[in-house]
Design a protein around this motif. Sequence first.
Motif, PDB file in Angstrom:
ATOM      1  N   ASN A  33       0.834  -1.208   0.000  1.00 10.17           N
ATOM      2  CA  ASN A  33       0.000   0.000   0.000  1.00 10.17           C
ATOM      3  C   ASN A  33       0.869   1.259   0.000  1.00 10.17           C
ATOM      4  O   ASN A  33       2.111   1.184   0.017  1.00 10.17           O
ATOM      5  N   ARG A  35       1.560   3.274   2.217  1.00  7.30           N
ATOM      6  CA  ARG A  35       2.359   3.485   3.439  1.00  7.30           C
ATOM      7  C   ARG A  35       3.558   2.539   3.481  1.00  7.30           C
ATOM      8  O   ARG A  35       4.286   2.486   4.465  1.00  7.30           O
ATOM      9  N   SER A  37       3.274  -0.716   3.601  1.00  9.17           N
ATOM     10  CA  SER A  37       2.926  -1.982   4.271  1.00  9.17           C
ATOM     11  C   SER A  37       2.707  -3.080   3.232  1.00  9.17           C
ATOM     12  O   SER A  37       2.272  -2.812   2.111  1.00  9.17           O
ATOM     13  N   ASN A  57       3.290  -4.315   8.780  1.00  8.35           N
ATOM     14  CA  ASN A  57       3.003  -2.885   8.865  1.00  8.35           C
ATOM     15  C   ASN A  57       4.290  -2.070   8.730  1.00  8.35           C
ATOM     16  O   ASN A  57       5.245  -2.283   9.486  1.00  8.35           O
ATOM     17  N   ALA A  63       2.731   1.735  15.492  1.00 11.76           N
ATOM     18  CA  ALA A  63       3.463   0.711  16.253  1.00 11.76           C
ATOM     19  C   ALA A  63       3.363  -0.624  15.525  1.00 11.76           C
ATOM     20  O   ALA A  63       2.776  -0.707  14.446  1.00 11.76           O
ATOM     21  N   PHE A  87      -3.267  -7.165  15.680  1.00  9.30           N
ATOM     22  CA  PHE A  87      -1.828  -6.848  15.757  1.00  9.30           C
ATOM     23  C   PHE A  87      -1.202  -7.454  17.016  1.00  9.30           C
ATOM     24  O   PHE A  87      -0.772  -6.758  17.919  1.00  9.30           O
ATOM     25  N   CYS A  94      -0.087  -4.897  20.039  1.00 10.63           N
ATOM     26  CA  CYS A  94      -0.523  -3.491  19.994  1.00 10.63           C
ATOM     27  C   CYS A  94      -1.961  -3.309  20.461  1.00 10.63           C
ATOM     28  O   CYS A  94      -2.463  -2.188  20.451  1.00 10.63           O
TER      29      CYS A  94
END
Length: 135
Positions: A33, A35, A37, A57, A63, A87, A94
């Motif tokens: 994506n 970002r 990830s 991620n 995080a 996560f 997380c």
Amino acid sequence: MRLKLFLRVTAAAAILPHLALAQTLPVPSTWINERGSVLTVQSVDASSGKILGNFTNNAPNTACLGTPGFDLAGKIENDDVKLYVTFKNQSMDCRTITLWTGKLAGDKITTIWELVYLTPDGFSTATGSDTFTKQ
Ligand code: BTN
């Protein structure tokens, strides 16, 4: 004779739009994506559409970053894709769950997501969008 031809054309017209919609996710496949990830599709059940994979991620200012990533599960139905990640893995927790809802079109999965994370007082939510591009 004409009736047979008519019936064949009518049947083809009814079936073809459904065939055109019946996309699936390649197995295995890797998607990234905006970002950075990384989503890896490891299996898709042919009858139920259940997806299993991994999500790493790499989004800045979040995080639970980096490898080995987290188990991912979801479902594909025609071009509708739903994915979720809890996560938590062997070394990180997380206390966050994210659900992505989106559409598969060619080499893109365009999604919106909702993230829920536990806080000392209860929980908070965040929303956003991710577009995954097939590598
Ligand atoms: C957390 O920060 O609590 C856990 C990581 C959450 C990462 C989110 S999930 C939706 C968005 N898209 C990404 O690639 N990463 C963030």
